[in-house]
Design an enzyme around this catalytic site. Structure first.
Site, PDB file in Angstrom:
ATOM      1  N   THR A 125      -0.151   8.365   7.604  1.00  0.00           N
ATOM      2  CA  THR A 125      -1.299   7.686   8.204  1.00  0.00           C
ATOM      3  C   THR A 125      -0.911   6.676   9.276  1.00  0.00           C
ATOM      4  O   THR A 125       0.148   6.036   9.179  1.00  0.00           O
ATOM      5  CB  THR A 125      -2.090   6.948   7.103  1.00  0.00           C
ATOM      6  OG1 THR A 125      -3.009   6.028   7.720  1.00  0.00           O
ATOM      7  CG2 THR A 125      -1.194   6.148   6.171  1.00  0.00           C
ATOM      8  N   GLU A 127      -2.153   3.911   9.436  1.00  0.00           N
ATOM      9  CA  GLU A 127      -2.140   2.610   8.761  1.00  0.00           C
ATOM     10  C   GLU A 127      -0.686   2.123   8.588  1.00  0.00           C
ATOM     11  O   GLU A 127      -0.454   0.925   8.462  1.00  0.00           O
ATOM     12  CB  GLU A 127      -2.859   2.740   7.414  1.00  0.00           C
ATOM     13  CG  GLU A 127      -3.040   1.472   6.617  1.00  0.00           C
ATOM     14  CD  GLU A 127      -4.044   0.461   7.167  1.00  0.00           C
ATOM     15  OE1 GLU A 127      -4.860   0.828   8.050  1.00  0.00           O
ATOM     16  OE2 GLU A 127      -4.005  -0.698   6.725  1.00  0.00           O
ATOM     17  N   TYR A 149      -1.796  -0.221   0.570  1.00  0.00           N
ATOM     18  CA  TYR A 149      -1.977   1.204   0.895  1.00  0.00           C
ATOM     19  C   TYR A 149      -0.935   1.639   1.941  1.00  0.00           C
ATOM     20  O   TYR A 149      -0.239   2.648   1.765  1.00  0.00           O
ATOM     21  CB  TYR A 149      -3.399   1.424   1.421  1.00  0.00           C
ATOM     22  CG  TYR A 149      -3.637   2.771   2.060  1.00  0.00           C
ATOM     23  CD1 TYR A 149      -3.945   3.890   1.291  1.00  0.00           C
ATOM     24  CD2 TYR A 149      -3.562   2.923   3.449  1.00  0.00           C
ATOM     25  CE1 TYR A 149      -4.170   5.130   1.885  1.00  0.00           C
ATOM     26  CE2 TYR A 149      -3.791   4.154   4.046  1.00  0.00           C
ATOM     27  CZ  TYR A 149      -4.094   5.252   3.266  1.00  0.00           C
ATOM     28  OH  TYR A 149      -4.306   6.468   3.861  1.00  0.00           O
ATOM     29  N   LYS A 153       2.160   4.332   1.545  1.00  0.00           N
ATOM     30  CA  LYS A 153       2.230   5.536   2.401  1.00  0.00           C
ATOM     31  C   LYS A 153       3.556   5.605   3.167  1.00  0.00           C
ATOM     32  O   LYS A 153       4.031   6.690   3.494  1.00  0.00           O
ATOM     33  CB  LYS A 153       1.040   5.552   3.373  1.00  0.00           C
ATOM     34  CG  LYS A 153      -0.279   5.971   2.716  1.00  0.00           C
ATOM     35  CD  LYS A 153      -0.333   7.478   2.484  1.00  0.00           C
ATOM     36  CE  LYS A 153      -1.690   7.946   2.016  1.00  0.00           C
ATOM     37  NZ  LYS A 153      -1.758   9.410   1.856  1.00  0.00           N
TER      38      LYS A 153
HETATM   39  P1  NAP Z   1     -10.696  11.032   0.360  1.00  0.00           P
HETATM   40  O1  NAP Z   1     -11.949  11.624   0.879  1.00  0.00           O
HETATM   41  O2  NAP Z   1     -10.731   9.661  -0.230  1.00  0.00           O
HETATM   42  O3  NAP Z   1     -10.089  12.048  -0.713  1.00  0.00           O
HETATM   43  C1  NAP Z   1      -9.061  11.654  -1.593  1.00  0.00           C
HETATM   44  C2  NAP Z   1      -8.837  12.754  -2.606  1.00  0.00           C
HETATM   45  O4  NAP Z   1      -7.759  12.356  -3.476  1.00  0.00           O
HETATM   46  C3  NAP Z   1     -10.053  13.047  -3.504  1.00  0.00           C
HETATM   47  O5  NAP Z   1     -10.126  14.437  -3.715  1.00  0.00           O
HETATM   48  C4  NAP Z   1      -9.666  12.348  -4.798  1.00  0.00           C
HETATM   49  O6  NAP Z   1     -10.272  12.897  -5.939  1.00  0.00           O
HETATM   50  C5  NAP Z   1      -8.171  12.622  -4.827  1.00  0.00           C
HETATM   51  N1  NAP Z   1      -7.421  11.736  -5.730  1.00  0.00           N
HETATM   52  C6  NAP Z   1      -7.430  10.386  -5.747  1.00  0.00           C
HETATM   53  N2  NAP Z   1      -6.619   9.936  -6.724  1.00  0.00           N
HETATM   54  C7  NAP Z   1      -6.082  11.028  -7.328  1.00  0.00           C
HETATM   55  C8  NAP Z   1      -5.171  11.215  -8.410  1.00  0.00           C
HETATM   56  N3  NAP Z   1      -4.660  10.189  -9.079  1.00  0.00           N
HETATM   57  N4  NAP Z   1      -4.831  12.483  -8.742  1.00  0.00           N
HETATM   58  C9  NAP Z   1      -5.359  13.543  -8.101  1.00  0.00           C
HETATM   59  N5  NAP Z   1      -6.252  13.433  -7.081  1.00  0.00           N
HETATM   60  C10 NAP Z   1      -6.595  12.186  -6.697  1.00  0.00           C
HETATM   61  O7  NAP Z   1      -9.575  10.989   1.515  1.00  0.00           O
HETATM   62  P2  NAP Z   1      -9.516  11.790   2.902  1.00  0.00           P
HETATM   63  O8  NAP Z   1     -10.180  10.971   3.957  1.00  0.00           O
HETATM   64  O9  NAP Z   1      -9.892  13.193   2.681  1.00  0.00           O
HETATM   65  O10 NAP Z   1      -7.954  11.689   3.220  1.00  0.00           O
HETATM   66  C11 NAP Z   1      -7.050  12.702   2.768  1.00  0.00           C
HETATM   67  C12 NAP Z   1      -5.633  12.144   2.812  1.00  0.00           C
HETATM   68  O11 NAP Z   1      -5.287  11.775   4.138  1.00  0.00           O
HETATM   69  C13 NAP Z   1      -5.414  10.891   1.964  1.00  0.00           C
HETATM   70  O12 NAP Z   1      -4.101  10.958   1.467  1.00  0.00           O
HETATM   71  C14 NAP Z   1      -5.514   9.748   2.958  1.00  0.00           C
HETATM   72  O13 NAP Z   1      -4.777   8.631   2.514  1.00  0.00           O
HETATM   73  C15 NAP Z   1      -4.898  10.398   4.186  1.00  0.00           C
HETATM   74  N6  NAP Z   1      -5.373   9.932   5.483  1.00  0.00           N
HETATM   75  C16 NAP Z   1      -6.695   9.903   5.762  1.00  0.00           C
HETATM   76  C17 NAP Z   1      -7.116   9.510   7.021  1.00  0.00           C
HETATM   77  C18 NAP Z   1      -8.579   9.502   7.389  1.00  0.00           C
HETATM   78  O14 NAP Z   1      -8.916   8.864   8.387  1.00  0.00           O
HETATM   79  N7  NAP Z   1      -9.431  10.192   6.659  1.00  0.00           N
HETATM   80  C19 NAP Z   1      -6.174   9.151   7.996  1.00  0.00           C
HETATM   81  C20 NAP Z   1      -4.827   9.212   7.668  1.00  0.00           C
HETATM   82  C21 NAP Z   1      -4.417   9.621   6.430  1.00  0.00           C
HETATM   83  P3  NAP Z   1     -11.756  12.435  -6.438  1.00  0.00           P
HETATM   84  O15 NAP Z   1     -12.721  13.284  -5.655  1.00  0.00           O
HETATM   85  O16 NAP Z   1     -11.723  12.742  -7.888  1.00  0.00           O
HETATM   86  O17 NAP Z   1     -11.873  10.969  -6.130  1.00  0.00           O
HETATM   87  O1  G4F Z   2     -13.220   2.559   7.798  1.00  0.00           O
HETATM   88  P1  G4F Z   2     -12.122   1.722   7.273  1.00  0.00           P
HETATM   89  O2  G4F Z   2     -12.222   1.284   5.864  1.00  0.00           O
HETATM   90  O3  G4F Z   2     -10.787   2.534   7.572  1.00  0.00           O
HETATM   91  P2  G4F Z   2      -9.250   2.102   7.663  1.00  0.00           P
HETATM   92  O4  G4F Z   2      -8.968   0.842   6.962  1.00  0.00           O
HETATM   93  O5  G4F Z   2      -8.865   2.170   9.101  1.00  0.00           O
HETATM   94  O6  G4F Z   2      -8.541   3.271   6.840  1.00  0.00           O
HETATM   95  C1  G4F Z   2      -8.851   4.634   7.070  1.00  0.00           C
HETATM   96  O7  G4F Z   2      -8.026   5.128   8.094  1.00  0.00           O
HETATM   97  C2  G4F Z   2      -6.614   5.135   7.784  1.00  0.00           C
HETATM   98  C3  G4F Z   2      -5.903   5.688   9.019  1.00  0.00           C
HETATM   99  O8  G4F Z   2      -5.601   4.642   9.909  1.00  0.00           O
HETATM  100  C4  G4F Z   2      -6.415   6.016   6.566  1.00  0.00           C
HETATM  101  F1  G4F Z   2      -5.079   6.077   6.278  1.00  0.00           F
HETATM  102  C5  G4F Z   2      -7.178   5.451   5.387  1.00  0.00           C
HETATM  103  O9  G4F Z   2      -7.025   6.317   4.260  1.00  0.00           O
HETATM  104  C6  G4F Z   2      -8.652   5.394   5.762  1.00  0.00           C
HETATM  105  O10 G4F Z   2      -9.127   6.714   5.924  1.00  0.00           O
HETATM  106  O11 G4F Z   2     -11.956   0.397   8.159  1.00  0.00           O
HETATM  107  C7  G4F Z   2     -11.812   0.473   9.567  1.00  0.00           C
HETATM  108  C8  G4F Z   2     -11.927  -0.919  10.149  1.00  0.00           C
HETATM  109  C9  G4F Z   2     -11.048  -1.983   9.480  1.00  0.00           C
HETATM  110  O12 G4F Z   2     -10.447  -2.753  10.480  1.00  0.00           O
HETATM  111  C10 G4F Z   2     -12.032  -2.830   8.697  1.00  0.00           C
HETATM  112  O13 G4F Z   2     -11.644  -4.187   8.525  1.00  0.00           O
HETATM  113  O14 G4F Z   2     -13.274  -1.366   9.976  1.00  0.00           O
HETATM  114  C11 G4F Z   2     -13.256  -2.723   9.592  1.00  0.00           C
HETATM  115  N1  G4F Z   2     -14.503  -3.032   8.895  1.00  0.00           N
HETATM  116  C12 G4F Z   2     -15.397  -3.963   9.308  1.00  0.00           C
HETATM  117  N2  G4F Z   2     -16.403  -4.041   8.430  1.00  0.00           N
HETATM  118  C13 G4F Z   2     -14.928  -2.504   7.753  1.00  0.00           C
HETATM  119  C14 G4F Z   2     -16.129  -3.134   7.454  1.00  0.00           C
HETATM  120  N3  G4F Z   2     -14.419  -1.529   6.970  1.00  0.00           N
HETATM  121  C15 G4F Z   2     -15.122  -1.174   5.869  1.00  0.00           C
HETATM  122  N4  G4F Z   2     -14.645  -0.163   5.077  1.00  0.00           N
HETATM  123  N5  G4F Z   2     -16.301  -1.804   5.515  1.00  0.00           N
HETATM  124  C16 G4F Z   2     -16.848  -2.778   6.274  1.00  0.00           C
HETATM  125  O15 G4F Z   2     -17.896  -3.332   5.952  1.00  0.00           O
END
Ligand code: NAP
Ligand code: G4F
Length: 337
Positions: A125, A127, A149, A153
């Site tokens: 990520t 992050e 987090y 990672k």
């Molecule tokens: P998400 O919607 O939160 O999905 C997370 C998944 O992990 C869900 O299926 C959840 O199951 C499962 N999980 C959580 N804890 C677990 C455990 N202990 N054992 C088995 N399964 C578990 O996340 P996403 O946005 O699809 O992201 C997918 C991956 O990419 C994650 O690793 C995230 O950190 C990474 N990532 C995401 C972003 C982004 O912007 N979306 C960017 C960079 C990296 P449940 O449905 O049961 O909760």
């Molecule tokens: O949407 P966020 O919670 O995403 P964040 O922290 O960037 O993390 C996501 O992206 C990562 C990749 O860079 C992934 F690895 C991670 O698993 C996840 O998918 O927050 C985005 C930004 C932050 O700066 C936060 O402080 O939005 C700001 N924010 C402002 N108000 C808020 C809020 N975030 C959340 N969730 N809720 C608020 O009310």
């Protein structure tokens, strides 16, 4: 027919990846945690819930990981499961370290012993860049995580590289910048905004409460990013790749784009905790700042350089930020109609 196993298949990316692999003719298996209400809303929304093979799976359980890898005999293993909400990682630092960090070596070490030929994808990520040391961020940028987090990672990222270099495993990390969709979890800021706007547009009166409005993110569409994951595992050599759009947008601007898509015209006033947004058409306040959403340490700016993925994988993001905001806002607006 190739066989793939996806951890986190019930999540946003897991659902899009399952659909992509099914469309490519794969037999798709996925890990599902035991939960009290067994529903698969994201897989159902994409129309693939009945087409995947599900296995009880929890990353915290070593022997469970071992048995699934032994029994499924997958060609490709995508590790998408994680405690993925940065905000929660300060409340759950040890759990987050276990699931997002240690669990990666549980998988890799089992694959090494049982199925070393399996191709492995790790969900790394942006992050990890945290307090960014270079703009834009690329594969070689020094990591400086800012949350439990991000720290967990970083371990997952380096142990993936280490197993590739130590044992010659085909193990790749995708350093993915933020990617969103109508299936995005409701706690993440983009979806929180589009859901809140949908409620307001249908007559709700509660302004959306947010934290840091100045943070900037490089947001793409999840459907584009899962294509990049798959392309990484089709390469002859495993490697690490950034996937990003190279465009960064503040929370405020994302809010404005999403509001436009549901017919609002916003006036922004004030700064910091006093900042508000009002819809000029109705005179209603639609956003207020609540400091409870500030984070103990913030990632202020992310913007990625995906040149390597473009050159080596032929990967390009297709959906631009305004289109993404409109897609999410309209989806939530229509669902609430
Ligand atoms: P998400 O919607 O939160 O999905 C997370 C998944 O992990 C869900 O299926 C959840 O199951 C499962 N999980 C959580 N804890 C677990 C455990 N202990 N054992 C088995 N399964 C578990 O996340 P996403 O946005 O699809 O992201 C997918 C991956 O990419 C994650 O690793 C995230 O950190 C990474 N990532 C995401 C972003 C982004 O912007 N979306 C960017 C960079 C990296 P449940 O449905 O049961 O909760
Ligand atoms: O949407 P966020 O919670 O995403 P964040 O922290 O960037 O993390 C996501 O992206 C990562 C990749 O860079 C992934 F690895 C991670 O698993 C996840 O998918 O927050 C985005 C930004 C932050 O700066 C936060 O402080 O939005 C700001 N924010 C402002 N108000 C808020 C809020 N975030 C959340 N969730 N809720 C608020 O009310």
């Amino acid at each position: 027919m190739k066989k793939a196993f996806i951890t986190g298949i019930t999540g946003q990316d897991g659902a899009y990846l399952a659909k992509l692999l099914l469309d490519k003719g794969y037999e798709v298996h996925g890990g599902v945690r035991r939960i009290s209400q067994p529903e698969l809303p994201r897989l159902e929304q994409l129309g693939v819930a009945g087409d995947v093979h599900l296995h009880e799976f929890d990353l915290t359980e070593m022997n469970n990981v071992f048995r699934v890898i032994r029994d499924v005999e997958m060609d490709e293993f995508y590790n998408l499961a994680a405690q993925s909400f940065v905000g929660a990682s300060w409340d759950l630092p040890i759990y987050t370290a276990d699931v997002d960090g240690m669990a990666v070596v549980r998988i890799l070490d089992t694959l090494r012993s049982v199925r070393p030929e399996t191709r492995f994808y790790q969900a790394s990520t942006s992050e990890m860049f945290g307090l960014v040391q270079e703009v834009p961020q690329k594969e070689t940028t020094r990591l400086y995580p800012r949350s439990p987090y991000g720290v967990a990672k970083v371990y997952g990222h380096y142990i993936t590289m280490n197993y590739r270099e130590s044992f010659g495993m085909h193990a790749s990390s995708g350093i993915l910048f933020n990617h969103e969709s109508p299936l995005r979890g409701k706690e993440f800021v983009t979806r929180k905004i589009t859901l809140g706007l949908a409620k307001l547009a249908h007559g709700g009166s509660d302004p959306i409460e947010l934290g840091n409005m100045d943070a900037q993110r490089d947001w793409g569409f999840a459907g584009d990013y899962v294509e990049g994951m798959w392309r990484m595992l089709q390469q002859p050599q495993a490697d690490d790749y950034v996937l990003a759009t190279n465009v960064t947008t503040s929370i405020r601007d994302f809010f404005t784009y999403a509001a436009e898509a549901v017919g609002m015209d916003l006036a922004w006033e004030g700064e910091g905790e006093a900042e508000t947004a009002t819809d000029r058409k109705t005179g209603r306040q639609v956003m207020k700042v609540n400091p409870k959403f500030y984070r103990p340490a913030e990632v202020e700016l992310l913007i990625g350089d995906a040149s390597k993925a473009r050159e080596k994988l032929g990967w390009e993001p297709r959906v631009q930020i305004r289109e993404l905001a409109a897609m999410m806002a309209k989806s939530d607006y229509d669902a609430l109609r």
